[in-house]
Design an enzyme around this catalytic site. Structure first.
Site: not given
Length: 253
Positions: A48, A73, A87, A149, A151, A177
């Site tokens: 987000h 995230r 990586d 998560q 949610e 959410d």
């Protein structure tokens, strides 16, 4: 050279409280301030927030050498982005919107080399200090932390089964959410939303997994820590700046 130890993973596995912050401002100086301040962990948010690959890389580099664990995230539960983030040297991945066992298995597989998973093999990159880490491919799994998560109301109910998936290190409850999934979007203090938040904690705890959560409200953060949440993000850099600026301006206008 030995692989970097993931102290955050070690701490949450022992249920040691870890206090964190959400970072959305895509800024190296902010990442440095968070690290110098001494938060246990900080989410570099790609879902987000407008963090792109290069911005995530430079924030990881800035945070190197500090005790704050960068938690990336990723935008979604898909392996290509995860491969690139790993990586680049991230050791803790937070997956958004994991609903069931099948999706949890996909999340873990993206962080494991064959035959356990599908992570692509790169000979020399930041993750193995450009080839200087001994036995990286054999040791990497031990230091990679997979957080998923839950949610939605459905995901909360599935926590007991999700927690059984080998390689899941923590369950993160997503309040935003979660509120939307029951038709109460943004109503974080609603009793039904709070009941689901505590149900998620209870189910994760019974399954032997540390639980995490984010809140921008100090009183709720304290309640969640006291209730048994292991890793709690107590605010975001965006919210801290916006509310501080707002309150300061109110004193003069």
């Amino acid at each position: 050279m030995k692989i970097k130890k993931n102290k955050f993973k070690e701490h949450i596995s022992k249920k040691n409280k870890q206090i964190g912050i959400w970072s959305c401002l895509t800024n190296n100086t902010i990442a440095e301030i968070i690290s110098v301040t001494g938060f246990d962990w900080s989410v570099i948010d790609m879902e987000h927030s407008p963090n792109d690959i290069q911005e995530v890389l430079t924030q990881l580099q800035v945070m190197e050498g500090y005790d704050t664990e960068p938690v990336v995230r990723v935008p979604w539960n898909e392996p290509i982005m995860v491969k690139r983030i790993l990586d680049m040297g991230a050791q803790t991945i937070l997956y958004p919107f994991v609903q069931n066992v099948e999706e949890a298995k996909v999340a873990v597989e993206a962080t494991r080399y064959p035959p356990k998973g599908i992570r692509g093999i790169m000979s020399a990159a930041r993750m193995n200090r450009y080839g200087h880490v001994e036995n990286y491919y054999l040791e990497a799994e031990k230091e990679i932390c997979v957080l998923i998560q839950c949610e939605t109301k459905e995901a909360i109910k599935n926590i007991p089964e999700i927690a059984k998936v080998d390689g899941i290190d923590g369950i993160f409850i997503g309040p935003s959410d979660l509120s939307g999934s029951i038709g109460k979007i943004g109503q974080f203090e609603d009793q039904e939303v709070q009941d689901l938040i505590y149900e998620g904690l209870e189910l994760a705890t019974k399954a032997g997994k540390p639980a995490g959560i984010l809140t921008g409200k100090k009183d709720y953060a304290k309640k969640y820590v006291e209730a048994g949440y292991t890793f709690v993000a107590i605010n975001s850099d965006t919210n801290l700046f916006a509310r501080s600026a707002e309150n300061l301006l109110k004193e003069f206008k």
